[in-house]
Write a protein that holds these residues in place. Structure first.
Motif, PDB file in Angstrom:
ATOM      1  N   GLU A 156       4.352 -25.129 -10.858  1.00  0.00           N
ATOM      2  CA  GLU A 156       3.841 -25.276 -12.023  1.00  0.00           C
ATOM      3  C   GLU A 156       3.025 -24.316 -12.548  1.00  0.00           C
ATOM      4  N   MET A 157       2.126 -24.060 -11.767  1.00  0.00           N
ATOM      5  CA  MET A 157       1.008 -23.295 -11.950  1.00  0.00           C
ATOM      6  C   MET A 157       1.549 -21.547 -11.897  1.00  0.00           C
ATOM      7  N   SER A 158       2.384 -21.412 -11.303  1.00  0.00           N
ATOM      8  CA  SER A 158       2.936 -20.087 -10.974  1.00  0.00           C
ATOM      9  C   SER A 158       3.903 -19.845 -11.978  1.00  0.00           C
ATOM     10  N   GLU A 159       4.427 -20.781 -12.940  1.00  0.00           N
ATOM     11  CA  GLU A 159       5.173 -20.396 -14.025  1.00  0.00           C
ATOM     12  C   GLU A 159       4.330 -20.476 -15.146  1.00  0.00           C
ATOM     13  N   ASP A 160       3.179 -20.759 -15.218  1.00  0.00           N
ATOM     14  CA  ASP A 160       2.481 -20.611 -16.376  1.00  0.00           C
ATOM     15  C   ASP A 160       2.133 -19.547 -16.900  1.00  0.00           C
ATOM     16  N   SER A 161       2.238 -19.282 -18.369  1.00  0.00           N
ATOM     17  CA  SER A 161       2.158 -17.931 -18.908  1.00  0.00           C
ATOM     18  C   SER A 161       0.819 -17.314 -18.968  1.00  0.00           C
ATOM     19  N   GLY A 162      -0.186 -18.494 -18.830  1.00  0.00           N
ATOM     20  CA  GLY A 162      -1.504 -17.986 -19.048  1.00  0.00           C
ATOM     21  C   GLY A 162      -2.193 -17.618 -17.646  1.00  0.00           C
ATOM     22  N   ASN A 179      -3.469 -15.575 -14.282  1.00  0.00           N
ATOM     23  CA  ASN A 179      -4.124 -14.227 -14.385  1.00  0.00           C
ATOM     24  C   ASN A 179      -3.983 -13.724 -12.760  1.00  0.00           C
ATOM     25  N   ASP A 180      -4.625 -12.873 -12.431  1.00  0.00           N
ATOM     26  CA  ASP A 180      -4.913 -12.357 -10.928  1.00  0.00           C
ATOM     27  C   ASP A 180      -5.478 -13.512 -10.028  1.00  0.00           C
ATOM     28  N   ASP A 181      -6.684 -13.859 -10.891  1.00  0.00           N
ATOM     29  CA  ASP A 181      -7.415 -14.827  -9.788  1.00  0.00           C
ATOM     30  C   ASP A 181      -6.892 -16.399  -9.618  1.00  0.00           C
ATOM     31  N   TRP A 182      -5.866 -16.454 -10.883  1.00  0.00           N
ATOM     32  CA  TRP A 182      -4.879 -17.703 -10.892  1.00  0.00           C
ATOM     33  C   TRP A 182      -3.888 -17.491  -9.655  1.00  0.00           C
ATOM     34  N   MET A 183      -3.222 -16.395  -9.625  1.00  0.00           N
ATOM     35  CA  MET A 183      -2.163 -16.131  -8.857  1.00  0.00           C
ATOM     36  C   MET A 183      -2.808 -16.111  -7.225  1.00  0.00           C
ATOM     37  N   ARG A 184      -3.867 -15.677  -7.145  1.00  0.00           N
ATOM     38  CA  ARG A 184      -4.451 -15.657  -5.652  1.00  0.00           C
ATOM     39  C   ARG A 184      -4.893 -17.118  -5.186  1.00  0.00           C
ATOM     40  N   TYR A 185      -5.279 -18.005  -6.338  1.00  0.00           N
ATOM     41  CA  TYR A 185      -5.505 -19.278  -5.856  1.00  0.00           C
ATOM     42  C   TYR A 185      -4.270 -19.930  -5.666  1.00  0.00           C
ATOM     43  N   ILE A 186      -3.176 -19.899  -6.033  1.00  0.00           N
ATOM     44  CA  ILE A 186      -1.788 -20.081  -5.787  1.00  0.00           C
ATOM     45  C   ILE A 186      -1.447 -19.816  -4.384  1.00  0.00           C
ATOM     46  N   LYS A 187      -1.581 -18.551  -4.197  1.00  0.00           N
ATOM     47  CA  LYS A 187      -1.259 -17.960  -2.725  1.00  0.00           C
ATOM     48  C   LYS A 187      -1.930 -18.637  -1.732  1.00  0.00           C
ATOM     49  N   ILE A 188      -3.265 -19.005  -1.912  1.00  0.00           N
ATOM     50  CA  ILE A 188      -4.245 -19.270  -1.066  1.00  0.00           C
ATOM     51  C   ILE A 188      -3.731 -20.846  -0.714  1.00  0.00           C
ATOM     52  N   ALA A 189      -3.726 -21.824  -1.640  1.00  0.00           N
ATOM     53  CA  ALA A 189      -3.258 -23.073  -1.574  1.00  0.00           C
ATOM     54  C   ALA A 189      -1.917 -23.193  -0.707  1.00  0.00           C
ATOM     55  N   ASN A 190      -1.126 -22.286  -1.115  1.00  0.00           N
ATOM     56  CA  ASN A 190       0.482 -22.514  -0.390  1.00  0.00           C
ATOM     57  C   ASN A 190       0.567 -22.133   1.082  1.00  0.00           C
ATOM     58  N   ILE A 191      -0.707 -21.216   1.249  1.00  0.00           N
ATOM     59  CA  ILE A 191      -0.832 -20.983   2.805  1.00  0.00           C
ATOM     60  C   ILE A 191      -1.254 -22.055   3.660  1.00  0.00           C
ATOM     61  N   TYR A 192      -2.082 -23.034   3.015  1.00  0.00           N
ATOM     62  CA  TYR A 192      -2.666 -24.232   3.922  1.00  0.00           C
ATOM     63  C   TYR A 192      -1.700 -25.424   3.837  1.00  0.00           C
ATOM     64  N   VAL A 193      -1.010 -25.547   2.536  1.00  0.00           N
ATOM     65  CA  VAL A 193      -0.104 -26.829   2.284  1.00  0.00           C
ATOM     66  C   VAL A 193       1.052 -26.302   3.220  1.00  0.00           C
ATOM     67  N   THR A 194       1.597 -25.110   3.217  1.00  0.00           N
ATOM     68  CA  THR A 194       2.718 -24.904   3.758  1.00  0.00           C
ATOM     69  C   THR A 194       2.468 -24.944   5.438  1.00  0.00           C
ATOM     70  N   ALA A 195       1.346 -24.318   5.859  1.00  0.00           N
ATOM     71  CA  ALA A 195       1.044 -24.408   7.158  1.00  0.00           C
ATOM     72  C   ALA A 195       0.958 -25.716   7.809  1.00  0.00           C
ATOM     73  N   GLY A 196       0.519 -26.583   6.824  1.00  0.00           N
ATOM     74  CA  GLY A 196       0.165 -27.900   7.259  1.00  0.00           C
ATOM     75  C   GLY A 196      -1.434 -28.077   7.757  1.00  0.00           C
TER      76      GLY A 196
END
Length: 409
Positions: free
Chosen positions: A251-257, A259-276
């Motif tokens: 949902e965050m990745s689709e949010d129109s608001g 920004n770069d920090d926001w997208m970096r946060y998403i990337k970081i979270a995905n790394i750890y959630v996906t890696a378990g």
């Protein structure tokens, strides 16, 4: 973060901080009348009677180191001498006093403005007054003040200010009642108001209520901010609801608001959630760091995020392991790393470790400091009554030329 995410010293002048750290004993002086005065009172009077090269209202007020001294008298005398004073100047001085945790003096400025009708009060003035009354007299006094306000002054800002007072005091029932009252006020609110309730529920361990607040936010068509998402993700991580974490990240990745920090946060979270890493009991933090020694300093924030997620899980052992591993790498620590782990230990109530981390920070060669983050951390440590640790941290910031009390926003 506004309350946000999981997250409150006496700030003094440099001389005041040094005296406190050295546990100095008050010296007594004889006045001309033979009465004993404390060293603080003696120096204060000495300063007031000394002609400064630069004499302005702010300087006069900040010389009043003792809370019992009257700011009102200082302003009256200043005006009586033929000087002018503007509302913007008074607001600036009040803001500086608040940053120094001189809440009584800041409140006196507010009261002086109220008694002088030529000053038109803004919504932010009323909200600030509610916060100051909470700090000086308690939540009940702030509540009475809010109830006595005219309808025109019961705005989004004042409602949110009183809700913050309830949430900060962890008065869940009163906060919930007021929250319902807010929803019936027909006013428009930002994500900040909802973040206050989410933070309250997180601190009280009522994780299941966090998502209910998010649902209400969406029903009201209020745009969530990064702190809203952070609180929401943290509550799901703490409940081990990893599937929901993934949905939130989508949902965050689709949010129109975003920004770069926001997208970096998403990337970081995905790394750890996906890696378990978050839920894999066999994962070893030291091994995680060892396999990624070549990561850049910018990417190293991933470990900060992992610390925060484990804090949400209440897993101190994992935080200990990660921190020990990070200190063994050849990467240079940043103030962000220290602030992250200190915030996590504070949230979990491990105060001994807070003191130890600050001692480690003092021994490091770290030169970069995030003034805003360090200021909030100093407030948090002081707000818990950890005076000695707060003084130690404040001294570190002074030594590194990063004293928050000397920085104007």
């Amino acid at each position: 973060m506004a309350s946000g995410s999981l997250f409150l010293s006496l700030r003094r002048s440099k001389l005041g901080s040094l005296c406190a750290l050295e546990k100095w004993k008050p010296v007594r002086f004889l006045s001309s009348g033979g009465a004993l005065r404390s060293a603080s009172e003696f120096h204060e009077e000495e300063e007031l009677n000394t002609k400064e090269n630069e004499d302005d209202l702010k300087s006069r007020i900040f010389r009043l180191r003792l809370p019992k001294r009257s700011v009102t008298n200082v302003i009256d005398k200043w005006v009586g001498e033929g000087n002018t004073v503007s509302s913007s100047e008074l607001r600036h001085i009040s803001k500086e006093l608040r940053k120094s945790h001189r809440f009584k003096h800041a409140l006196e400025i507010s009261e002086w403005m109220v008694t002088h009708e030529e000053f038109q009060l803004l919504d932010s003035d009323y909200a600030s007054r509610i916060d100051l009354m909470t700090k000086v007299f308690g939540v009940d006094a702030a509540e009475r003040y809010f109830d006595g306000l005219p309808l025109t002054a019961k705005t989004t800002e004042t409602y949110t200010a009183l809700l913050h007072s309830y949430a900060a005091a962890k008065l869940i029932e009163r906060a919930e009642e007021f929250y319902e009252r807010i929803k019936g006020s027909n006013l428009s609110f930002t994500a900040l108001m909802y973040n206050e309730m989410m933070t309250l529920y997180m601190s009280a361990g009522q994780l299941e209520k966090v998502s209910l607040v998010v649902e209400e936010l969406k029903r009201q068509n209020v745009a969530p901010d990064i702190f809203t998402y952070n609180l929401w993700i943290s509550s799901c991580a703490a409940a081990l609801n990893i599937d929901q974490v993934r949905r939130i990240l989508d949902e965050m990745s689709e949010d129109s608001g975003a920004n770069d920090d926001w997208m970096r946060y998403i990337k970081i979270a995905n790394i750890y959630v996906t890696a378990g890493h978050l839920v894999n009991a066999e994962s070893n933090a030291a091994a995680v760091v060892e396999t990624e020694k070549r990561i850049t300093q910018r990417e190293w924030i991933t470990y900060d995020f992992l610390v925060i997620l484990y804090a949400g899980l209440g897993n101190k052992d994992k935080i200990d392991q990660i921190w020990k591993s990070l200190r063994m790498t050849n990467q240079k620590m940043t103030s962000r790393n220290y602030v992250c782990v200190l915030s996590s230990y504070l949230m979990l109530g491990h105060l001994k470790e807070v003191g130890e981390i600050i001692d480690q920070w003092k021994q490091s060669t770290t030169t970069d400091f995030d003034i805003s983050a360090c200021s909030r951390l100093l407030d948090a440590i002081s707000g818990l009554g950890l005076t000695e640790i707060a003084n130690n941290f404040h001294m570190l910031l002074i030594e590194r030329n990063c004293d928050p009390t000397n920085i104007s926003e």
